[in-house]
Design a protein around this motif. Sequence first.
Motif, short mmCIF file in Angstrom:
data_model
loop_
_atom_site.label_atom_id
_atom_site.label_comp_id
_atom_site.label_asym_id
_atom_site.label_seq_id
_atom_site.Cartn_x
_atom_site.Cartn_y
_atom_site.Cartn_z
N GLY A 94 0.69 -1.23 -0.11
CA GLY A 94 -0.05 0.16 0.04
C GLY A 94 0.72 1.27 0.08
O GLY A 94 0.31 2.23 0.58
N VAL A 95 2.15 1.21 -0.56
CA VAL A 95 2.94 2.45 -0.34
C VAL A 95 3.45 2.39 -1.64
O VAL A 95 3.98 1.59 -2.58
N PRO A 96 3.69 3.69 -2.51
CA PRO A 96 4.12 3.95 -3.68
C PRO A 96 5.66 3.59 -3.59
O PRO A 96 6.40 3.85 -2.59
N LEU A 97 6.28 2.92 -4.75
CA LEU A 97 7.28 2.43 -4.68
C LEU A 97 8.39 3.30 -5.74
O LEU A 97 9.56 2.69 -6.20
N GLU A 98 7.98 4.45 -6.25
CA GLU A 98 8.87 5.07 -7.07
C GLU A 98 9.74 6.10 -6.61
O GLU A 98 10.85 6.49 -7.17
#
Length: 314
Positions: A94-98
């Motif tokens: 549930g966390v953006p990985l960019e």
Amino acid sequence: MDLGLLDQARAQGGVLTTGQAGWHGVTPRGLTRLVNAGELVRVRKGAFVLAGAWTAAKPVERLALRTRAVMAGRAGAVAAGECAVALHGLPLWGVPLERVLLHGDVTRTRSRSGLTVIPQLSTVGAVSSETGVLAVTSAYAVVQLCTAHGHRAALIALDAALHSRRVVLSEVVRAAACLSLSGSDLWEVEQMVRLADPSCESVGESRTRLLLHDLGYAARSQVALSDAHGFVARVDFLVEDRVVVEFDGLMKYDGFEGRAALAAEKRREDRLRSMGFVVVRLVWSDLEHPERVAALMNRAVAQIRRTGAERSAS
């Protein structure tokens, strides 16, 4: 690729920078050729990852690689938040990985092109090099993750850190105190600490437990069940003493071994049912549909209560 540059990249965990390439006589145009040839992946301006390492990596591992690549060109930088979580080998959900998040030599937060740099921590013991680069400790990382993305996301990483004994809960509480949190940030961390469970063995189990909590069910994790003949099973969750909830994240029952595993699982469930338990089995897709899980749980609990009432009447 130049062998010296390749060796340096491998020594840095599969990453390199434009500056490092220049030391080996590889120009920016040469790096572009390596990218076009499929030998390198450009993850940010001036930051590269060996293509083999990038291709083999899972999404969270790619965040760790991207972070290493960016840090290779920024002396004194310290990985923070989700980047530190990834470097510590903990799961993210549930966390953006960019985005790459680093502590650096700045007086206020600066963000540009997928890189955010925040002021350095002054707390003694908040930073370690156990990941091979400078990163905040696992305890600080999950607290930072919690304040940025909420306790639900952070709980996944914290459960894994507790289960693997990389941290103890008191370290997380101390980290939160050292960061002098207040307001909603403090509330999120308090929720994370309250709901943490070192017994959960996977992301799926942590998400299942959190969903059961949201639905109003108190679930005990990793409960050993026995009958008159001895040990029967260790179940993922036990609700209201008679509802067994199992999370099946694999669902691979092909081939001889798969069929044997399926048969063994059926025997296990039959034995649990013969002991008076109702078994609810969940898979990944169920976790995206709380209403589906709520219906399954409501039926299971109703069945247990109905059976109990019938026994009392007889």
